[in-house]
Scaffold this motif. Structure first.
Motif, short mmCIF file in Angstrom:
data_model
loop_
_atom_site.label_atom_id
_atom_site.label_comp_id
_atom_site.label_asym_id
_atom_site.label_seq_id
_atom_site.Cartn_x
_atom_site.Cartn_y
_atom_site.Cartn_z
N HIS A 63 33.12 -33.50 -16.09
CA HIS A 63 34.11 -34.05 -17.00
C HIS A 63 34.32 -35.55 -16.84
O HIS A 63 35.21 -36.12 -17.47
CB HIS A 63 35.44 -33.29 -16.91
N HIS A 64 33.48 -36.20 -16.03
CA HIS A 64 33.54 -37.65 -15.91
C HIS A 64 32.36 -38.29 -16.64
O HIS A 64 31.25 -37.75 -16.63
CB HIS A 64 33.55 -38.09 -14.44
N PRO A 65 32.57 -39.42 -17.29
CA PRO A 65 31.46 -40.10 -17.97
C PRO A 65 30.33 -40.42 -16.98
O PRO A 65 30.57 -40.71 -15.81
CB PRO A 65 32.11 -41.39 -18.50
N ARG A 66 29.11 -40.39 -17.45
CA ARG A 66 27.95 -40.63 -16.59
C ARG A 66 27.95 -42.03 -16.00
O ARG A 66 27.35 -42.28 -14.96
CB ARG A 66 26.66 -40.41 -17.36
N ASP A 67 28.61 -42.98 -16.66
CA ASP A 67 28.60 -44.36 -16.15
C ASP A 67 29.76 -44.63 -15.19
O ASP A 67 29.94 -45.75 -14.74
CB ASP A 67 28.63 -45.36 -17.30
N ARG A 68 30.55 -43.61 -14.85
CA ARG A 68 31.66 -43.77 -13.92
C ARG A 68 31.22 -43.26 -12.56
O ARG A 68 30.97 -42.07 -12.38
CB ARG A 68 32.88 -42.99 -14.41
N ARG A 124 22.30 -33.44 -14.67
CA ARG A 124 23.14 -34.45 -15.30
C ARG A 124 22.46 -35.82 -15.36
O ARG A 124 23.02 -36.77 -15.87
CB ARG A 124 24.46 -34.58 -14.52
#
Length: 216
Positions: A63-68, A124
């Motif tokens: 549930h976190h953006p891939r760039d975070r 992911r």
């Protein structure tokens, strides 16, 4: 609040599994599984990873953006007692006598749980950007006697000056960031692991904190 040094670098953090410091918030994690003070192993039953579920970890990653960037504290209560691995693992060590076979089965159960986590990260598309660090608690030695309880005897090994009592592995792996090196035998401590994680995250060691980065 966040783990402050990593948070300054944009990281979000998650506590998963065994944790002695009360609520995840008490240790500065953004999110976590332990929401209240717990001190006894029985209180972890609903939080035990691999044994019961990996869903909280997968949900956090997804549930976190891939760039975070994120920091995941992943601490299954394995191969700790009870050595109650499913039958498929026990069968692998059917020829190993007594509690040692049960212990080996718990290690294989742990290995499969770690493999499933790594595979989830790969799916992911994050594997090349992920630094994995494996550290181990002091070791369980099945050669130690147990008196009236043969399942608990190995725990006495961690109170000894034999290898398993104080000398445990530190393994760092990053597919695109660390070149494989031969086994090293210098004496290090967990404080050095802390300093190393901050170094790879591009952060400096806070004033007054002990430790030296193990990079490269």
């Amino acid at each position: 609040g966040s783990l402050p040094v990593l948070a300054e670098r944009g990281y979000v953090s998650f506590q998963a599994g065994k944790h002695w410091e009360g609520s995840f918030r008490d240790a500065g994690f953004d999110e976590g599984m332990v929401k209240a003070q717990v001190r006894m192993a029985g209180a972890w039953s609903m939080h035990e990873l691999i044994r019961h579920s990996m869903d909280p970890v997968y949900d956090f990653i997804d549930h976190h953006p891939r760039d975070r960037p994120f920091f995941l504290w992943f601490a299954p209560l394995l191969p700790h007692l009870p050595h109650n691995a499913p039958e498929r693992y026990r069968q692998e060590y059917a020829d190993v006598p007594g509690r040692l076979g049960k212990y080996y089965a718990s290690i294989s159960w742990f290995d499969d749980g770690v493999a499933s986590l790594i595979e989830h990260i790969r799916q992911r598309g994050l594997d090349g950007r992920t630094l994995y660090v494996l550290v181990a608690d002091n070791g369980w030695d099945p050669s130690f006697g147990a008196g009236s309880d043969p399942e608990l005897g190995g725990a006495k090994g961690k109170k000894s000056l034999y290898e398993l009592g104080f000398r445990t592995p530190v393994i760092l792996c990053w597919r695109d960031g660390i070149q494989p090196e031969p086994l090293r035998s210098e004496l290090v401590s967990f404080s050095d692991v802390y300093a190393t994680l901050l170094d790879y995250a591009g952060a400096g060691l806070p004033p007054g904190r002990l430790g030296h980065s193990l990079r490269p």
